[in-house]
Write an enzyme that holds these catalytic residues in place. Structure first.
Site, PDB file in Angstrom:
ATOM      1  N   CYS A 132       0.074 -23.236 -92.617  1.00 33.27           N
ATOM      2  CA  CYS A 132       0.413 -22.514 -91.384  1.00 33.27           C
ATOM      3  C   CYS A 132      -0.164 -21.095 -91.420  1.00 33.27           C
ATOM      4  CB  CYS A 132       1.927 -22.471 -91.211  1.00 33.27           C
ATOM      5  SG  CYS A 132       2.447 -21.610 -89.724  1.00 33.27           S
ATOM      6  N   CYS A 135       2.145 -18.440 -89.899  1.00 32.14           N
ATOM      7  CA  CYS A 135       3.272 -18.050 -90.776  1.00 32.14           C
ATOM      8  C   CYS A 135       2.795 -17.189 -91.947  1.00 32.14           C
ATOM      9  CB  CYS A 135       3.958 -19.271 -91.383  1.00 32.14           C
ATOM     10  SG  CYS A 135       4.193 -20.653 -90.290  1.00 32.14           S
ATOM     11  N   ASP A 136       1.703 -17.610 -92.592  1.00 27.55           N
ATOM     12  CA  ASP A 136       1.344 -17.021 -93.891  1.00 27.55           C
ATOM     13  C   ASP A 136       0.100 -16.124 -93.871  1.00 27.55           C
ATOM     14  OD1 ASP A 136       3.475 -18.377 -94.978  1.00 27.55           O
ATOM     15  OD2 ASP A 136       2.299 -20.114 -95.572  1.00 27.55           O
TER      16      ASP A 136
END
Ligand code: NAP
Length: 299
Positions: A132, A135-136
């Site tokens: 992701c 997200c990261d």
């Protein structure tokens, strides 16, 4: 017979459980594995869930679980293998042979990231391997990363990461991309993006964290992160023949979670939608529980 049976104990299912309990309904959550919090556990650090900056994915899942438990939500371990509509309710058969009955169902079993299936992928998951970019990505600011895949997710991820990272390799197993030509053209114009296609990753290497990728032709590149974007698989096989799915297996339902079957609602990543994140899953759960409560009230 329970008012609401929730299938799935990720953020969508647990949020639905809290909303349903607060609506004074009897609720059971069916989880495939004991304290299985879903995909969130794949994130070592979650920095975009409101109010909990930097929380570990597992800890966030556990917090959601404890929150639902504190409302008296009952959890059951088991895998739903068949769901049938009866006259006024639903019957769910579990792999163990057990049968459950419910007046309504909220199906929140999530989706799985497809894996590359190469050595190092599991070892370095959360330590350089991510599924992701939204997200990261921020954890790889000014670092060298690679994106694997040739669809729109991979192209969008590469574009997103090119704004954060010093260099982005886009690695695809074929020379033709499935993703949009316009995005590919934008990537080709970026000085810090290098497209390696056709290239097949054969191993992810490192000492404790990712430092290199090896290819099937013997080449290697150095990088600190690998974002794998080779598709998602919704966990909807059990719904075949029960409700309408789109051509990729997602359930077509609006924000209310209402499906083609009255009393059967969906929430989270199984639903066809634009953004699959913890916060959108939790919002879906709330909507589906409110829809289930309305349905029961009208009955
Ligand atoms: P996708 O379109 O199914 O693409 C998956 C990619 O991964 C393909 O290029 C595939 O290669 C590659 N792949 C699959 N298994 C692999 C393996 N084992 N090793 C190496 N490569 C592998 O998936 P997606 O990109 O997640 O998109 C899913 C859907 O959402 C699509 O319909 C997409 O258009 C849509 N979407 C749209 C947007 C947008 O409109 N901005 C953004 C994201 C997603 P091959 O091509 O060789 O099969």
């Amino acid at each position: 017979m329970v008012d609401v049976l929730i299938i799935g104990s990720g953020p969508a299912g647990l949020s639905a459980a809290i909303y349903a309990k607060r609506a004074n309904l009897s609720v059971k959550v069916l989880e495939k594995f004991y304290m299985g919090f879903g995909q969130i556990t794949e994130s070592s650090k979650v920095d975009n869930y409101l109010g909990m900056p930097g929380i570990n994915g597992f800890d966030l899942g556990e917090t959601f679980y404890q929150h639902a438990e504190s409302f008296g939500v009952e959890f059951l371990e088991g895998e739903a293998v068949k769901i049938q509509t009866k006259e006024e309710h639903f019957s769910v058969s579990l792999a163990s042979g057990k049968e459950l009955e419910a007046k309504t169902i909220i199906y929140a079993a999530g989706a799985m990231h497809r894996h590359l299936g190469v050595p190092g992928e599991d070892t370095f998951s959360g330590r350089g391997v991510s599924y992701c970019a939204v997200c990261d990505g921020a954890f790889y600011r000014d670092k060298v990363v690679a994106v694997a895949g040739g669809g729109n997710t991979a192209l969008d991820d590469a574009l997103y990461l090119s704004e954060l990272c010093s260099k982005v390799y886009l690695i695809h197993r074929r020379s033709e991309f499935r993703g949009a030509g316009a995005t590919l053209s934008r990537l080709r114009e970026k000085e810090n993006v290098e497209i390696l296609a056709p290239s097949v990753i054969s191993a992810i290497l490192g000492e404790g964290k990712v430092s290199e990728l090896a290819f099937s032709d013997g080449r290697k590149i150095s990088c600190q992160g690998l974002f794998i974007a080779v598709g998602m698989k919704p966990q909807t096989e059990v719904l075949n023949g029960l409700i309408s799915l789109d051509e990729t297996g997602y359930v077509v339902a609006e924000e209310t979670g209402k499906t083609s079957v009255p009393g059967f609602f969906v929430a989270g990543d199984v639903r066809k939608k634009a953004l699959r994140q913890v916060i959108t899953a939790a919002a879906d759960g709330a909507n589906a529980a409110v829809s289930a409560a309305e349905y029961l009230r009208e009955k």
